[in-house]
Design an enzyme around this catalytic site. Sequence first.
Site, PDB file in Angstrom:
ATOM      1  CG  MET A  10      43.942  46.837  41.896  1.00 11.10           C
ATOM      2  SD  MET A  10      42.326  46.401  42.600  1.00 11.10           S
ATOM      3  CE  MET A  10      42.437  47.284  44.177  1.00 11.10           C
ATOM      4  CG  HIS A  57      41.409  54.253  17.773  1.00 10.96           C
ATOM      5  ND1 HIS A  57      42.566  53.516  17.644  1.00 10.96           N
ATOM      6  CD2 HIS A  57      41.710  55.513  17.358  1.00 10.96           C
ATOM      7  CE1 HIS A  57      43.533  54.295  17.186  1.00 10.96           C
ATOM      8  NE2 HIS A  57      43.034  55.508  17.003  1.00 10.96           N
ATOM      9  CG  ASP A 106      45.884  46.140  47.514  1.00 14.91           C
ATOM     10  OD1 ASP A 106      46.446  47.245  47.366  1.00 14.91           O
ATOM     11  OD2 ASP A 106      46.415  45.059  47.196  1.00 14.91           O
ATOM     12  CG  HIS A 107      47.392  45.767  51.943  1.00 13.67           C
ATOM     13  ND1 HIS A 107      46.584  44.829  51.319  1.00 13.67           N
ATOM     14  CD2 HIS A 107      48.655  45.280  51.875  1.00 13.67           C
ATOM     15  CE1 HIS A 107      47.344  43.818  50.905  1.00 13.67           C
ATOM     16  NE2 HIS A 107      48.591  44.070  51.236  1.00 13.67           N
ATOM     17  CB  THR A 114      52.388  45.902  40.920  1.00 11.74           C
ATOM     18  OG1 THR A 114      51.266  44.990  40.945  1.00 11.74           O
ATOM     19  CG2 THR A 114      53.490  45.371  41.827  1.00 11.74           C
ATOM     20  N   GLY A 115      49.604  47.623  40.634  1.00 12.98           N
ATOM     21  CA  GLY A 115      48.546  47.849  39.643  1.00 12.98           C
ATOM     22  C   GLY A 115      48.231  46.600  38.838  1.00 12.98           C
ATOM     23  CG  LEU A 116      51.398  44.050  37.548  1.00 12.70           C
ATOM     24  CD1 LEU A 116      52.644  43.305  38.007  1.00 12.70           C
ATOM     25  CD2 LEU A 116      51.236  43.937  36.043  1.00 12.70           C
ATOM     26  NE  ARG A 142      42.588  49.408  14.553  1.00 13.75           N
ATOM     27  CZ  ARG A 142      43.441  50.320  14.142  1.00 13.75           C
ATOM     28  NH1 ARG A 142      43.907  51.228  14.985  1.00 13.75           N
ATOM     29  NH2 ARG A 142      43.839  50.336  12.890  1.00 13.75           N
ATOM     30  CG  HIS A 197      45.103  54.982  20.144  1.00 13.40           C
ATOM     31  ND1 HIS A 197      46.276  54.569  19.562  1.00 13.40           N
ATOM     32  CD2 HIS A 197      44.900  56.255  19.703  1.00 13.40           C
ATOM     33  CE1 HIS A 197      46.775  55.543  18.799  1.00 13.40           C
ATOM     34  NE2 HIS A 197      45.956  56.583  18.890  1.00 13.40           N
ATOM     35  CG  ASN A 198      43.801  51.319  24.222  1.00 11.45           C
ATOM     36  OD1 ASN A 198      44.773  51.919  24.652  1.00 11.45           O
ATOM     37  ND2 ASN A 198      43.879  50.496  23.191  1.00 11.45           N
ATOM     38  CB  CYS A 233      46.902  46.834  44.038  1.00 12.86           C
ATOM     39  SG  CYS A 233      47.461  46.286  42.412  1.00 12.86           S
TER      40      CYS A 233
END
Length: 143
Positions: A71, A133, A8-9, A67-69, A136, A98-99, A65
Site C-alpha cells: 500500500m 519541514h 485488501d484482504h 504488511t502495509g508495504l 523539505r 515532520h513529513n 494491507c
Amino acid sequence: MKIAIGADHGGYQLKEKIVAQLIELGHEVEDVGCFGPESVNYPDYASQVCERIEGAQAQRGILICGTGLGMSMAANRYPHVRAALCHESFSARLSREHNNANVLCLGERVTGTELAADIVTVWLATEFAGGRHQSRIEKFSQC
Ligand code: RB5
C-alpha cells in the site's frame, strides 16, 4: 475530517475496526473497500484512496494491507500523497510533525489491533510543524 480508507484482504479485518474508531471519533469516513476476505489486489484500493487525496475529496487517507508495504509503495507514486507506513505511535507522530503525511499505511499482519488504534489516534491528532519541514517536503511532493 474527511478520511478515505481502503484495504485488501490482508487488511480487511483491521479496516473494519478502524472505520468504527473513526466514526466514533466523529470523522466523515469514505470506505472504498474491500468488503470481504476474498483475495483482491491492493493497488486497486490504494488508487481509490489516493485519487481522493489528489482531488481533495478527502483530507487524509488510511490504507491497510498485510504488511502495509504494498500500500505504501503504491500510494507514494501519487504527487500529492505523502504516505507513511507506521508500526508504532512514535513514527506516526513524527510522520505528521515532520513529513505532513496525509496517508497512513498499516499492516494487519504486523501490528496488533490496540496498537493500530493508538497509531491512528496519534496520527489524526498531530499537526504538521511546518517551518524547515515545509521546504523539505516540497523537494519531493506537491503540497
Ligand atoms: C496479500 O497477501 C499481501 O501481499 C498484501 O496484503 C500486502 O502485504 C502487500 O504488500
